[in-house]
Design an enzyme around this catalytic site. Structure first.
Site, PDB file in Angstrom:
ATOM      1  N   SER A   1       3.171 -66.438  48.704  1.00 52.78           N
ATOM      2  CA  SER A   1       1.857 -65.816  48.483  1.00 52.78           C
ATOM      3  C   SER A   1       1.039 -66.478  47.372  1.00 52.78           C
ATOM      4  O   SER A   1       1.577 -66.880  46.348  1.00 52.78           O
ATOM      5  CB  SER A   1       2.053 -64.344  48.143  1.00 52.78           C
ATOM      6  OG  SER A   1       0.814 -63.779  47.807  1.00 52.78           O
TER       7      SER A   1
ATOM      8  N   SER B   1      -1.469 -64.670  46.094  1.00 61.92           N
ATOM      9  CA  SER B   1      -2.230 -63.521  45.594  1.00 61.92           C
ATOM     10  C   SER B   1      -2.273 -63.429  44.067  1.00 61.92           C
ATOM     11  O   SER B   1      -3.281 -63.025  43.498  1.00 61.92           O
ATOM     12  CB  SER B   1      -1.674 -62.225  46.170  1.00 61.92           C
ATOM     13  OG  SER B   1      -2.066 -62.127  47.507  1.00 61.92           O
TER      14      SER B   1
ATOM     15  N   THR C   1       1.893 -55.961  51.870  1.00 59.44           N
ATOM     16  CA  THR C   1       1.891 -56.987  52.911  1.00 59.44           C
ATOM     17  C   THR C   1       3.116 -56.829  53.808  1.00 59.44           C
ATOM     18  O   THR C   1       3.830 -55.831  53.720  1.00 59.44           O
ATOM     19  CB  THR C   1       1.736 -58.406  52.295  1.00 59.44           C
ATOM     20  OG1 THR C   1       1.506 -59.337  53.353  1.00 59.44           O
ATOM     21  CG2 THR C   1       2.975 -58.832  51.514  1.00 59.44           C
TER      22      THR C   1
ATOM     23  N   LYS D   1       2.824 -52.741  56.166  1.00 56.43           N
ATOM     24  CA  LYS D   1       1.444 -52.244  56.254  1.00 56.43           C
ATOM     25  C   LYS D   1       1.318 -50.957  57.061  1.00 56.43           C
ATOM     26  O   LYS D   1       0.367 -50.209  56.884  1.00 56.43           O
ATOM     27  CB  LYS D   1       0.543 -53.332  56.840  1.00 56.43           C
ATOM     28  CG  LYS D   1       0.318 -54.482  55.878  1.00 56.43           C
ATOM     29  CD  LYS D   1      -0.659 -55.488  56.415  1.00 56.43           C
ATOM     30  CE  LYS D   1      -0.831 -56.608  55.400  1.00 56.43           C
ATOM     31  NZ  LYS D   1      -1.860 -57.564  55.758  1.00 56.43           N
TER      32      LYS D   1
ATOM     33  N   ASP E   1      -8.149 -56.089  54.547  1.00 58.12           N
ATOM     34  CA  ASP E   1      -7.996 -57.237  55.467  1.00 58.12           C
ATOM     35  C   ASP E   1      -9.117 -57.231  56.503  1.00 58.12           C
ATOM     36  O   ASP E   1      -9.558 -58.285  56.972  1.00 58.12           O
ATOM     37  CB  ASP E   1      -6.665 -57.154  56.226  1.00 58.12           C
ATOM     38  CG  ASP E   1      -5.481 -57.557  55.365  1.00 58.12           C
ATOM     39  OD1 ASP E   1      -5.678 -58.327  54.406  1.00 58.12           O
ATOM     40  OD2 ASP E   1      -4.368 -57.092  55.650  1.00 58.12           O
TER      41      ASP E   1
ATOM     42  N   TYR F   1      -2.587 -69.404  56.004  1.00 57.08           N
ATOM     43  CA  TYR F   1      -3.249 -70.229  54.977  1.00 57.08           C
ATOM     44  C   TYR F   1      -2.316 -71.291  54.392  1.00 57.08           C
ATOM     45  O   TYR F   1      -2.726 -72.093  53.562  1.00 57.08           O
ATOM     46  CB  TYR F   1      -3.842 -69.355  53.865  1.00 57.08           C
ATOM     47  CG  TYR F   1      -2.854 -68.395  53.232  1.00 57.08           C
ATOM     48  CD1 TYR F   1      -2.794 -67.070  53.647  1.00 57.08           C
ATOM     49  CD2 TYR F   1      -1.991 -68.811  52.229  1.00 57.08           C
ATOM     50  CE1 TYR F   1      -1.895 -66.180  53.081  1.00 57.08           C
ATOM     51  CE2 TYR F   1      -1.085 -67.932  51.655  1.00 57.08           C
ATOM     52  CZ  TYR F   1      -1.050 -66.627  52.078  1.00 57.08           C
ATOM     53  OH  TYR F   1      -0.152 -65.748  51.509  1.00 57.08           O
TER      54      TYR F   1
HETATM   55  O1  LIG Z   1       0.139 -63.067  51.323  1.00 58.80           O
HETATM   56  C1  LIG Z   1      -0.502 -62.316  50.565  1.00 58.80           C
HETATM   57  O2  LIG Z   1      -0.536 -62.465  49.350  1.00 58.80           O
HETATM   58  C2  LIG Z   1      -1.260 -61.200  51.166  1.00 58.80           C
HETATM   59  C3  LIG Z   1      -1.481 -61.218  52.527  1.00 58.80           C
HETATM   60  C4  LIG Z   1      -2.169 -60.119  53.226  1.00 58.80           C
HETATM   61  O3  LIG Z   1      -1.196 -59.311  53.845  1.00 58.80           O
HETATM   62  C5  LIG Z   1      -3.015 -59.266  52.293  1.00 58.80           C
HETATM   63  O4  LIG Z   1      -3.413 -58.091  52.991  1.00 58.80           O
HETATM   64  C6  LIG Z   1      -2.305 -58.906  51.007  1.00 58.80           C
HETATM   65  O5  LIG Z   1      -3.187 -58.179  50.175  1.00 58.80           O
HETATM   66  C7  LIG Z   1      -1.839 -60.175  50.283  1.00 58.80           C
END
Ligand SMILES: O=C(O)C1=C[C@@H](O)[C@@H](O)[C@H](O)C1
Ligand SMILES: Nc1ncnc2c1ncn2[C@@H]1O[C@H](COP(=O)(O)OP(=O)(O)OP(=O)(O)O)[C@@H](O)[C@H]1O
Ligand SMILES: [Mg+2]
Length: 412
Positions: free
Chosen positions: A14, A16, A53, A57, A93, A193
């Site tokens: 991640s 994030s 995540t 969810k 999301d 990503y």
């Molecule tokens: O890979 C991540 O850091 C995330 C992915 C999604 O699920 C997002 O909804 C989540 O807030 C963060």
């Protein structure tokens, strides 16, 4: 008590934490838990606000005291706010997917949309596609009514949104559909990503189709979540700034060109000015085989070398934040293109044939005629691989120019 963070089963991939640190000045922690512990953690309410995540969810829904309209409609949440002991669930999301589609200027209105996958993100994508006016939305998945084997019935789809992890690190270059079969395709989005571009996106882009990767969605949902965390409204261009930063940091610079044109030397020079790690495909092959390139050609032949080269490029191309110098023949194989392109901007460096170094280079020995022939065979392949072509008349200047160009275009 945790301030803010991300709850999931496995979070090593991640971005994030980095994203939230660029949005505002609060603590954001990774909370990796197995299902039972994840539930206990939510019940404890020992946090101000969290993102949720995979794979929780939907799991989290039963613990929410209140749901936003969007979260209720979609049936999953990714943001949970603790309002004085009351847990309120949101789905940011949804906003992220809409931003991903809008920013890539993909027009979904009255279009036939094919969604790959049937998990929580697919449900969110469906809601977003409906909101944006799609005329028909079809899901294909492993478990749903329409299986992947039957996707040929939907070759008339105009938009594809991949909501599966197929093609995600470390299973790079996997792809579910054959882009060539879709004659009316106008846009392809991928929520993945990492890599920056999945094979699905690379192949769509090559056909001139508009594409978007999951970075925009990831950043946009994070900014929306941060607004729920802090109650503040963030500047409209914060998303762009974070996306640019992330892309510059994760993207590689790949250097291709004729044997002896300066790829290794320039790669090391750019590494010095950029701080990105320098890796050289030929040097890795030499290290791993314990032989130099001309010995490998002599002892095992070119085919063996190409196989080893492909394997090393496949491994290195998955990683981020590197300067990758290739060998002159890396462009002979299309799979190498996919491996190199997925996280990188590719630079073709050019140097007059009579100035190319030839020592220890098995395919360059034999004089200028040999080099001319090699150039004839390869120059269009170098051009097809490249995002940018540059003359190498001076090592320092060429390196600085490549670094500048990379920054102006935010990497891959
Ligand atoms: O890979 C991540 O850091 C995330 C992915 C999604 O699920 C997002 O909804 C989540 O807030 C963060
Ligand atoms: N602009 C330049 N001016 C002078 N010498 C240069 C220039 N660019 C490269 N060289 C020299 O050319 C030689 C070959 O460079 P280098 O080994 O980096 O090429 P390469 O493209 O990596 O070769 P290979 O295809 O074998 O991997 C080196 O001695 C390097 O210093
Ligand atoms: Mg080299």
């Amino acid at each position: 008590m945790i301030e803010y963070g991300l709850l999931g089963k496995s979070l090593t991939h991640s971005f994030s934490k980095s994203i939230h640190s660029q949005i505002d000045d609060y603590d954001y922690t990774f909370i990796e838990k197995q299902e039972q512990d994840a539930k206990e953690f939510i019940k404890s309410r020992e946090f101000k606000g969290i993102n949720v995540t995979m794979p929780y969810k939907k799991t989290v829904l039963e613990f929410c005291d209140e749901l936003s309209n969007t979260a209720k409609k979609i049936g999953c949440i990714n943001t949970l706010i603790n309002k004085n002991g009351k847990l309120c669930g949101y789905n940011t999301d949804y906003y992220g997917i809409i931003r991903m589609i809008e920013k890539s200027q993909i027009d979904i209105k009255d279009k036939k949309v094919l969604i790959l996958g049937s998990g929580a993100t697919s449900d969110t994508a469906r809601e977003a596609a409906e909101y944006l006016g799609a005329s028909k939305i079809t899901f294909v998945s492993r478990k749903g009514n329409i299986k992947f084997d039957d996707y040929d019935k939907f070759y008339d789809s105009e938009i594809i949104i991949n909501c599966t992890p197929v093609g995600m690190y470390p299973n790079n270059l996997k792809i579910l559909v054959d882009i060539e079969k879709f004659n009316n395709l106008q846009g392809v989005c991928d929520v993945i990503y990492n890599p920056v571009k999945t094979r699905l996106l690379i192949e769509a882009e090559k056909k001139g189709i508009k594409t978007s990767n999951g970075l925009i969605m990831l950043v946009a949902q994070a900014v929306k979540a941060a607004e729920l965390f802090t109650g503040k409204k963030y500047d409209a261009n914060i998303e762009d700034k974070i996306i640019e930063n992330l892309k510059k940091n994760i993207s590689n610079i790949v250097i291709i060109g004729m044997p002896g044109s300066g790829k290794t030397t320039i790669g090391k020079e750019i590494s010095k000015i950029s701080g990105k790690k320098s890796v050289d495909i030929d040097e890795i092959i030499e290290r791993e085989t314990g032989k130099d390139i001309s010995q490998i050609f002599r002892d095992y032949g070119e085919e063996y070398f190409r196989q080893k080269e492909k394997e090393v490029i496949s491994r290195i191309g998955k990683e981020n934040n590197q300067i990758i110098s290739t060998g002159g023949g890396s462009i002979l194989d299309y799979e190498n293109y996919l491996s190199l392109k997925q996280n990188s901007r590719i630079y073709y460096i050019k140097r007059p044939l009579d100035k190319l170094a030839v020592d220890g280079r098995p395919l360059s020995s034999g004089g200028i005629n040999v080099l001319e022939k090699l150039y004839e065979q390869r120059h269009s392949l170098y051009e097809n691989f490249a995002d940018f072509e540059i003359d190498n008349d001076n090592i320092e200047r060429t390196s600085a120019d490549i670094w500048r160009e990379f920054n102006e275009n935010f990497g891959a």
